[in-house]
Motif scaffolding. Structure first.
Motif, PDB file in Angstrom:
ATOM      1  N   THR A 164    -139.429 -83.939  -0.130  1.00 35.23           N
ATOM      2  CA  THR A 164    -138.955 -82.805  -0.929  1.00 35.23           C
ATOM      3  C   THR A 164    -138.987 -83.126  -2.419  1.00 35.23           C
ATOM      4  OG1 THR A 164    -136.647 -83.539  -0.753  1.00 35.23           O
ATOM      5  CG2 THR A 164    -137.447 -82.003   0.924  1.00 35.23           C
ATOM      6  N   PHE A 197    -131.616 -78.590 -10.150  1.00 37.71           N
ATOM      7  CA  PHE A 197    -131.796 -78.040  -8.805  1.00 37.71           C
ATOM      8  C   PHE A 197    -131.995 -79.146  -7.775  1.00 37.71           C
ATOM      9  CE2 PHE A 197    -133.398 -73.962 -10.906  1.00 37.71           C
ATOM     10  CZ  PHE A 197    -132.206 -73.308 -10.688  1.00 37.71           C
ATOM     11  N   TYR A 198    -132.753 -80.161  -8.153  1.00 37.65           N
ATOM     12  CA  TYR A 198    -133.026 -81.226  -7.190  1.00 37.65           C
ATOM     13  C   TYR A 198    -131.769 -82.044  -6.897  1.00 37.65           C
ATOM     14  CZ  TYR A 198    -135.557 -84.782  -4.625  1.00 37.65           C
ATOM     15  OH  TYR A 198    -135.999 -85.622  -3.637  1.00 37.65           O
ATOM     16  N   PHE A 203    -129.582 -79.958  -4.647  1.00 36.47           N
ATOM     17  CA  PHE A 203    -130.138 -79.993  -3.297  1.00 36.47           C
ATOM     18  C   PHE A 203    -129.788 -81.309  -2.601  1.00 36.47           C
ATOM     19  CE2 PHE A 203    -133.698 -81.575  -0.691  1.00 36.47           C
ATOM     20  CZ  PHE A 203    -133.659 -80.652   0.346  1.00 36.47           C
ATOM     21  N   THR A 204    -129.962 -82.412  -3.306  1.00 36.75           N
ATOM     22  CA  THR A 204    -129.675 -83.732  -2.736  1.00 36.75           C
ATOM     23  C   THR A 204    -128.209 -83.863  -2.345  1.00 36.75           C
ATOM     24  OG1 THR A 204    -131.417 -84.740  -4.081  1.00 36.75           O
ATOM     25  CG2 THR A 204    -129.753 -86.216  -3.179  1.00 36.75           C
ATOM     26  N   VAL A 211    -127.404 -81.807   0.744  1.00 34.39           N
ATOM     27  CA  VAL A 211    -127.879 -82.499   1.950  1.00 34.39           C
ATOM     28  C   VAL A 211    -126.915 -83.625   2.317  1.00 34.39           C
ATOM     29  CG1 VAL A 211    -129.688 -84.003   2.880  1.00 34.39           C
ATOM     30  CG2 VAL A 211    -130.304 -81.925   1.634  1.00 34.39           C
TER      31      VAL A 211
END
Length: 202
Positions: free
Chosen positions: A159, A183-184, A187-188, A191
């Motif tokens: 990803t 954003f990353y 997201f991480t 998760v």
């Protein structure tokens, strides 16, 4: 300076200190959790208020921000719910990402800080070198995000590819690539939270 204002400031600091100690005792049932909480409060005070005001001291502005608005916040949450110490990649990610956020703020406030005489890291380095430092930090943020995802599932590492591609595609369009990093990281962390809630992984 107005003596009345100085007395009010002292009274406020005393009240804040007492409140912080009381909150630490009420929220945390172990000494380490209490120490982490109080350290975060103290660092936040030192960051913003004279005479130390780390916010206006090169390097210290980044380090203190990475602690009170990064690593210590995560530790507070883990100790609060009794999860113990989180995995090192998570602490490293939030610490470096906090540096990224502070650098970004300093870059955006560069001219105002310079005019006001604030000696931040970016003011010391200059705008161009500050942008280069942000670029290097952003690569570290994405790399640490990948490490944390790899710890959960090797598949999740892929990803990172579209986010890295977006970073290179938009660089040097500052606004877009910093949002891609945001954003990353979000997201991480989502998760990671999913794995903690569903599988008990720290």
């Amino acid at each position: 300076q107005n003596p009345s204002l100085k007395n009010q400031a002292k009274a406020f600091l005393i009240l804040l200190t007492v409140s912080a100690i009381t909150s630490a005792l009420l929220l945390y049932n172990n000494a380490i959790g209490q120490l982490v909480y109080l350290s975060s409060i103290v660092l936040a005070m030192f960051y913003s208020t004279p005479p130390l005001r780390f916010k206006g001291r090169p390097v210290l502005d980044l380090l203190s921000h990475s602690l009170f608005f990064g690593i210590l916040l995560v530790l507070q949450g883990y100790y609060l719910v009794g999860k113990g110490v989180p995995e090192p990649p998570l602490l490293a990610l939030v610490g470096v990402y906090s540096v990224f956020l502070e650098l970004r703020n300093e870059l955006e406030d560069y001219y105002a800080d310079k005019l006001a005489g604030y000696n931040t890291t970016v003011v010391l380095l200059g705008l161009n070198r500050g942008l280069k430092l942000l670029s290097m930090i952003s690569i570290a943020v994405v790399s640490l995000s990948g490490m944390l995802l790899l710890h959960k599932s090797p598949f999740l590492v892929v990803t990172a590819v579209p986010f890295l591609a977006l970073w290179f595609a938009t660089n040097p369009r500052y606004e877009k690539y910093v949002r891609a990093i945001d954003f990353y990281v979000i997201f991480t962390l989502l998760v990671h939270l999913f794995y903690v809630v569903n599988f008990g992984s720290t």
